[in-house]
Every structure is written in structure tokens, then in C-alpha cells.
Design an enzyme around this catalytic site. Structure first.
Site, PDB file in Angstrom:
ATOM      1  N   LYS A   1      -3.558  -6.704  -7.767  1.00  0.00           N
ATOM      2  CA  LYS A   1      -3.621  -5.978  -6.497  1.00  0.00           C
ATOM      3  C   LYS A   1      -4.897  -5.133  -6.418  1.00  0.00           C
ATOM      4  CE  LYS A   1      -0.409  -2.564  -5.639  1.00  0.00           C
ATOM      5  NZ  LYS A   1      -0.981  -1.408  -4.923  1.00  0.00           N
TER       6      LYS A   1
ATOM      7  N   ASP B   1       1.404   3.152 -13.160  1.00  0.00           N
ATOM      8  CA  ASP B   1       2.178   2.190 -12.357  1.00  0.00           C
ATOM      9  C   ASP B   1       3.307   1.531 -13.151  1.00  0.00           C
ATOM     10  OD1 ASP B   1       0.582   2.702 -10.180  1.00  0.00           O
ATOM     11  OD2 ASP B   1      -0.718   0.966 -10.484  1.00  0.00           O
TER      12      ASP B   1
ATOM     13  N   GLN C   1      -8.597   5.442  -7.138  1.00  0.00           N
ATOM     14  CA  GLN C   1      -8.772   5.279  -5.691  1.00  0.00           C
ATOM     15  C   GLN C   1      -9.812   6.267  -5.167  1.00  0.00           C
ATOM     16  OE1 GLN C   1      -4.817   5.731  -4.123  1.00  0.00           O
ATOM     17  NE2 GLN C   1      -4.185   3.684  -4.768  1.00  0.00           N
TER      18      GLN C   1
HETATM   19  C1  S3P Z   1      -4.987   2.084  -7.973  1.00  0.00           C
HETATM   20  C2  S3P Z   1      -5.042   3.294  -8.602  1.00  0.00           C
HETATM   21  C3  S3P Z   1      -3.838   4.057  -8.929  1.00  0.00           C
HETATM   22  C4  S3P Z   1      -2.604   3.180  -8.902  1.00  0.00           C
HETATM   23  C5  S3P Z   1      -2.524   2.323  -7.686  1.00  0.00           C
HETATM   24  C6  S3P Z   1      -3.734   1.425  -7.591  1.00  0.00           C
HETATM   25  C7  S3P Z   1      -6.263   1.403  -7.686  1.00  0.00           C
HETATM   26  O1  S3P Z   1      -3.684   5.091  -7.989  1.00  0.00           O
HETATM   27  O2  S3P Z   1      -1.434   3.969  -9.012  1.00  0.00           O
HETATM   28  O3  S3P Z   1      -1.359   1.504  -7.712  1.00  0.00           O
HETATM   29  O4  S3P Z   1      -6.255   0.195  -7.355  1.00  0.00           O
HETATM   30  O5  S3P Z   1      -7.305   2.045  -7.791  1.00  0.00           O
HETATM   31  P1  S3P Z   1      -4.470   6.483  -8.097  1.00  0.00           P
HETATM   32  O6  S3P Z   1      -5.909   6.226  -7.881  1.00  0.00           O
HETATM   33  O7  S3P Z   1      -3.880   7.328  -6.997  1.00  0.00           O
HETATM   34  O8  S3P Z   1      -4.175   7.011  -9.463  1.00  0.00           O
END
Ligand code: S3P
Length: 426
Positions: free
Chosen positions: A21, A313, A167
Site C-alpha cells: 500500500k 501497523d 507520511q
Molecule cells: C504510512 C505510514 C504510517 C502507517 C500508514 C502508512 C506510509 O503512518 O501507519 O499505514 O505509507 O507512509 P504514519 O506516517 O502516520 O506513521
């Protein structure tokens, strides 16, 4: 939608998973602002990554989907068009937070929002650095979606992330693609580095030193042909299923084994799980391999600090494993769980309670004793994909058939989950 899950005698066979994902989102967004036609194989089938494609299309970029391949006709850094209506990120925090970095740098204004769960998730963590870069963003109550983003010429910043979030890191770096000069991000702990690897692959000038990432903007990205590895966070559900159901022996093919994501395998092995990596290759800087796992006795343990961030996750399904382990599982430093698709500490605890499992909840985690019996129960995903899948795995080890309410939430990341589970669980 409700699913019935029967107790299983074994979990065995071989599975291949839809694309990761996190990587799918990044490839799609970068392909949209790259020059030329990018081809992406094994793109995630999850609704979240299709929300990203929907936004890309709404920004005027043609996207074709055929034979398991996505083709994105990128138009370069200036190629996005002003959207006609609100951009819909659906349930996807990654879509809204990462795409906002690109939207903030456009010559047009845009509005991006999502479903009820997304509308409760904090966006101030991206608004702050983007404001420092010169963007102007309005949010509901100052921090919740929808976001009204007024595009501006961004300038580079040096930013220390207050929370460990890939993120937020990505959002700042994506903004930096349009800024003149060095955008520098310091991370408190190392988070998944798919953005850095993907940016390099698309031709950006980026380097990493320890926990500091430097991007030299502006960037002219070039279209690529890419293969998305299988999603290790989706594999986690089957790995735990194989560990808690007797006589299990499972192979998971083609899984992403990026070292910033594969802490799960070390954690499982450290607890005594019989888990092996059979073959490793590389694609666009990402490692891909096959995992073999057999039913084993696991000790349990403590999850804290950087390890909690690395496994954020996977915690819902690790809670299930903890209850089946010898010594249980203690999770600390996991306050971030409270602002995921649901308050995952609360939704884990509620499903544990329904299965007759003891769990002690803390503000930033929980403690779940080991050697517990899983009782048949009416479970509920509360609309959260990872809760749906984690407790469907728990149901395989229950004293009788269980039901999962709102099981369709699983399709946010893994629409084929229940079909796959039925195929490998006997
Ligand atoms: C993700 C980062 C994580 C994760 C999310 C996907 C990403 O979140 O929990 O499912 O693809 O960068 P955070 O950046 O809020 O930690």
C-alpha cells in the site's frame, strides 16, 4: 457486511499478496508529476490506493488499468490541472497527507477530504511544515479534513519531525520537489524509506545520512516501469495465523522486505517463531523475497520506542499473537494508535473483551497476558481494515465459529483477504 470465521485445524499452502500500500501510493503520486508514461505492476488492489488514483485522475492525469498493470500518463511538474470538485481521499490518511505536499505547490487551489474516519484524523502535523514552506491551508477546526489548500510557490525548509511519521516526511519532501534549494528532514527515529527510494528511482536528487534526508529541488522526474512488492503488513495477518493455528506451514511469495519495514520478521524470530526468508531480489531499490513460516511456540515480549514505530501497523495482529504466546505482550510508546483509522487501542481492547481475553489498557499502549483461551464471539471491525483482519485471524483459534461485523473494511488495504484466508485455513 458480516463474515463468519470457523476455527481452523491448520493454515497451509502458498499465498501471493497484492502490492504494498505505502509503495503504491508513492509510485502513483510521483508518476503523476513525472514526464511520460509510467507502468506499475502489482499495484495495490486496496481501496486506499484507488483513492489516490481517483485524485490523480481528478487532477487531469490519465490513468489506465489493465491486466494487473496501471499506466499513468504523467505530464511533468507543471502538468496537474485544477480539480473540478473536492478531491476524495476516502479512508486514506496516506493519500491526504502525502498528496497535500504536491497540492500546496500548485498554481491552483484545491480541496481534499475523505470519509468519516479520515475526517477525525489530525492534519496539523502536515499543515505546520507546509505553512513554513509558504503554503496556506485551512482545515476544519484548524486541524481536521477537509483541507482547503491555496497553492503557492514553496520555499525549501529544514524540518525536524515532532512525531515519527513517514507520511509527514513524505509530504515535506513532495513539497520540496517544487522548491528551489535544499529541503532537509530530520527524523526522530528511522521510518519507512519508500519515498526516498522512489524519489531516487524517478530521478530526484536526494540523499540520506543517518536520520537526515536532503532533497535538492526543483526536481524533474522521469516516468518509470515499476513492480510493487507484496505488502508485508498484509502478510503479517497470515504469518500470525500460521503461528497460532496447529500444524501450520505457509509460504508467502514476493513480499516486500525493505529493512525499514521488516522489523516484524526480526520480532517474530526473536520470540522464537520458525520463520525463514527463502529468496531475495531487488526491484527499484526495494527488496522482495519469499517467507516460509511454521507453527511455533512464541515467547511473547515487549514492544517499545523505535520498535513500536517500526511495527505500528502490525500491532493489532501482534496483540492477537501476544494473547496466544507464552508470556504475553507489552506495548508501550504507541499513542499514535489512538489516531489511526480507529482508536486502535480501544478497538483492540473491545474485541479482546468480546473473545474473553484479558487486556490491560494504558494511554500509550496495552499489556496482554499470554496463554489465553480465545472464545467464540461476535467481533466488530468498527470500520478499520486492520482490526477486521487481525481479529478474523484470532477467530481461527477460537473455541467456536465467530462473526465479524463490518468485515468489508478489509478491502481498504486487502480486498482478497477473506478469500485468501478461506483458501489456506482448513
Ligand atoms: C504510512 C505510514 C504510517 C502507517 C500508514 C502508512 C506510509 O503512518 O501507519 O499505514 O505509507 O507512509 P504514519 O506516517 O502516520 O506513521
Amino acid at each position: 457486511m458480516q463474515e463468519q470465521i470457523r476455527p481452523a485445524r491448520s493454515v497451509s499452502g502458498a499465498v501471493r499478496l497484492p502490492g504494498d500500500k505505502s509503495i503504491s501510493h508513492r509510485y502513483a503520486m510521483l508518476a503523476a508529476i513525472a514526464e511520460g508514461e509510467s507502468r506499475i505492476r502489482n499495484y495495490s488492489t486496496g481501496a486506499d490506493c484507488h483513492s489516490t488514483l481517483g485524485c490523480v485522475r481528478a487532477l487531469g492525469i490519465p490513468v489506465d488499468e489493465a491486466d494487473g498493470e496501471i499506466v499513468i500518463h504523467g505530464r511533468g511538474a507543471d502538468g496537474l490541472e485544477s480539480p473540478q470538485s473536492l478531491l476524495d481521499a476516502g479512508n486514506s490518511g496516506s493519500t491526504i497527507r502525502m498528496l497535500s505536499g504536491i497540492l500546496a505547490a500548485q498554481k491552483f487551489d484545491s480541496c481534499i477530504g475523505g470519509d468519516e474516519s479520515l475526517s477525525r484524523r489530525p492534519m496539523d502535523r502536515i499543515m505546520r511544515p507546509l505553512a513554513e514552506m509558504g503554503a496556506s491551508i485551512e482545515a476544519r477546526e484548524g486541524r481536521f479534513p477537509p483541507l482547503a489548500i491555496h497553492g503557492a510557490k514553496l520555499h525549501p525548509i529544514e524540518y525536524s519531525l515532532p512525531v515519527a511519521s513517514a507520511q509527514v516526511k513524505t509530504c515535506v519532501l513532495f513539497g520540496g520537489l517544487f522548491a528551489d534549494g535544499r529541503t532537509i528532514v530530520h527524523e526522530p527515529v528511522r521510518t519507512r524509506d519508500h519515498t526516498e527510494l522512489a524519489l531516487r528511482e524517478f530521478g530526484a536528487d536526494i540523499e540520506t545520512q543517518g536520520r537526515t534526508i536532503t532533497l535538492h529541488g526543483p526536481a524533474r522526474l522521469q516516468a518509470r516501469e515499476l513492480q510493487v512488492p507484496g505488502d508485508l503488513s498484509s502478510a503479517a495477518f497470515f504469518l500470525v495465523a500460521a503461528l497460532i493455528v496447529a500444524d501450520s506451514n505457509l509460504v508467502v511469495h514476493g513480499v516486500g522486505l525493505n529493512p525499514t519495514r521488516s522489523a516484524l520478521l526480526d520480532f517474530l524470530a526473536g520470540m522464537g517463531a520458525d520463520v525463514k526468508i527463502l529468496e531475495i531480489k531487488q526491484s527499484a531499490g526495494e527488496l522482495i523475497g519469499d517467507i516460509l513460516i511454521r507453527k511455533s511456540r512464541v515467547r511473547g515480549g515487549i514492544l517499545e520506542k523505535a520498535q513500536t514505530a517500526a511495527l505500528i501497523d502490525e500491532i493489532p495482529v501482534l496483540a492477537v499473537l501476544g494473547a496466544a504466546s507464552d508470556e504475553g505482550l507489552l506495548v508501550r510508546d504507541a499513542a499514535e494508535l489512538r489516531v489511526k483509522e480507529t482508536d486502535r487501542i480501544a478497538t483492540i481492547a473491545e474485541n479482546c473483551r468480546r473473545m474473553g481475553l484479558t487486556i490491560h489498557v494504558r494511554e500509550d499502549g496495552f499489556e496482554i497476558p499470554g496463554k489465553q483461551q480465545f472464545h467464540a464471539a461476535e467481533l466488530d471491525s468498527f470500520g478499520d481494515h486492520r482490526i477486521a483482519m487481525a481479529f478474523s485471524v484470532a477467530a481461527l483459534a477460537a473455541s467456536g465459529p465467530c462473526t465479524m461485523e463490518h468485515a468489508d473494511a478489509a478491502s481498504v488495504s486487502f480486498p482478497e483477504f477473506f478469500d485468501t484466508l478461506r483458501r489456506i485455513a482448513e
